[in-house]
Design a protein around this motif. Structure first.
Motif, short mmCIF file in Angstrom:
data_model
loop_
_atom_site.label_atom_id
_atom_site.label_comp_id
_atom_site.label_asym_id
_atom_site.label_seq_id
_atom_site.Cartn_x
_atom_site.Cartn_y
_atom_site.Cartn_z
N ASN A 134 0.83 -1.20 0.00
CA ASN A 134 0.00 0.00 0.00
C ASN A 134 0.87 1.26 0.00
O ASN A 134 1.79 1.39 0.81
CB ASN A 134 -0.90 0.00 1.25
N CYS A 163 6.36 -4.42 2.37
CA CYS A 163 5.51 -5.53 2.80
C CYS A 163 6.33 -6.68 3.37
O CYS A 163 5.78 -7.69 3.79
CB CYS A 163 4.60 -6.01 1.67
N ARG A 206 -4.85 -12.59 2.61
CA ARG A 206 -5.44 -12.60 3.96
C ARG A 206 -4.47 -13.21 4.97
O ARG A 206 -4.27 -12.66 6.06
CB ARG A 206 -6.76 -13.37 3.95
N VAL A 246 -1.29 -10.89 5.52
CA VAL A 246 -1.58 -9.65 6.26
C VAL A 246 -1.82 -9.96 7.73
O VAL A 246 -1.34 -9.24 8.61
CB VAL A 246 -2.81 -8.93 5.65
N ASN A 294 0.55 -8.31 10.59
CA ASN A 294 -0.03 -7.47 11.63
C ASN A 294 0.22 -8.03 13.03
O ASN A 294 0.51 -7.28 13.97
CB ASN A 294 -1.53 -7.28 11.39
N GLY A 349 -4.39 -2.50 9.99
CA GLY A 349 -4.73 -1.90 8.70
C GLY A 349 -4.25 -2.71 7.52
O GLY A 349 -3.73 -3.82 7.64
N THR A 350 -4.42 -2.12 6.36
CA THR A 350 -4.12 -2.82 5.12
C THR A 350 -2.61 -2.89 4.87
O THR A 350 -1.84 -2.09 5.40
CB THR A 350 -4.81 -2.12 3.93
N TRP A 353 -1.63 -4.32 1.41
CA TRP A 353 -1.54 -4.32 -0.05
C TRP A 353 -2.25 -3.12 -0.66
O TRP A 353 -3.20 -2.60 -0.10
CB TRP A 353 -2.14 -5.60 -0.62
N GLU A 354 -1.80 -2.76 -1.85
CA GLU A 354 -2.37 -1.64 -2.59
C GLU A 354 -3.52 -2.17 -3.46
O GLU A 354 -3.34 -2.47 -4.65
CB GLU A 354 -1.31 -0.99 -3.47
#
Length: 233
Positions: A21, A26, A82, A85, A89, A96-97, A99-100
């Motif tokens: 993102n 990442c 999924r 992430v 996290n 939060g997110t 990936w873009e």
């Protein structure tokens, strides 16, 4: 306007890219790269997608893979996103997110562009000036394709296998192929078709994709339709 479904056919290779993102990292440490590859391996087996080449950059990933059925790449990427992430996290105490948005993908003509995509993907760290040679970067498939390093994630595509009669000759031929510079035209074509999610290949390849899917697989023709002789009178 609803989004067009991605071009997706069984047995046709796809070049996939997913970015962090706002181009943020990442991957933060070695364990993150290892976890991503572990999840990718498990999900590729479950979703019957053969992975031919990959590179994990700091803030994005490239994959070249062939699904056994339509919809399998999307299912793989959604599950992988999924899982990864959630892992990031939890491990790095963030929310939060990551990936873009949605990943981007394009179908690849096996005859004209497949091995170009192999090279394009594995040379990413060299173009980014992270290493001088592709074998200096740990997080890619180059070691497997060029040197025969054991990588349980990699399934050689038949076009790669056709480079030689045995593993050693294939690896030699592949290293020589990678040493040859990718032309500016090929670089531009790969980037543009991936960004626009168009089929990458010859006109014949694109026409075959359009016939199977019943919709355009490339840009619309520019200009007004040509009048025939009768209507011009």
């Amino acid at each position: 306007m609803p989004r067009q479904p991605r071009l997706d056919l069984a047995g046709i290779p796809q070049h996939v890219v997913q970015r962090g993102n706002d181009r943020q990292p990442c991957f933060f440490e070695e364990a993150d790269y290892l976890r991503y590859l572990q999840e990718l391996k498990e999900l590729a087996l479950r979703r019957h997608c053969a992975v031919h080449a990959y590179v994990l950059m700091t803030n994005h990933v490239h994959l070249l893979l062939t699904p056994s059925a339509a919809g399998q790449v999307a299912a793989l990427m959604q599950a992988l996103g999924r899982r990864y992430v959630r892992y990031i996290n939890d491990r790095h105490h963030r929310t939060g997110t990551l990936w873009e948005g949605r990943y981007k993908s394009c179908l690849v003509d096996r005859e004209s562009y497949l091995l170009h995509c192999y090279r394009y993907i594995e040379l990413n760290p060299v173009r980014a000036r992270m290493v001088g040679e592709p074998d200096g970067y740990r997080w890619s498939s180059y070691g497997a394709n060029a040197h025969g390093r054991h990588d349980p994630l990699i399934t050689p595509h038949p076009n790669y296998r056709s480079l030689g009669a045995d593993a050693e000759s294939r690896q030699n031929a592949y290293r020589e192929l990678v040493r040859q510079a990718i032309s500016d035209d090929d670089l531009t074509a790969i980037r543009l078709h991936l960004q626009r999610q168009h089929a990458l290949g010859t006109d014949r390849f694109r026409a075959a994709i359009e016939a199977q899917l019943g919709r355009r697989a490339g840009p619309a023709k520019i200009g007004r339709p040509r009048k025939d002789a009768k209507s011009a009178l």
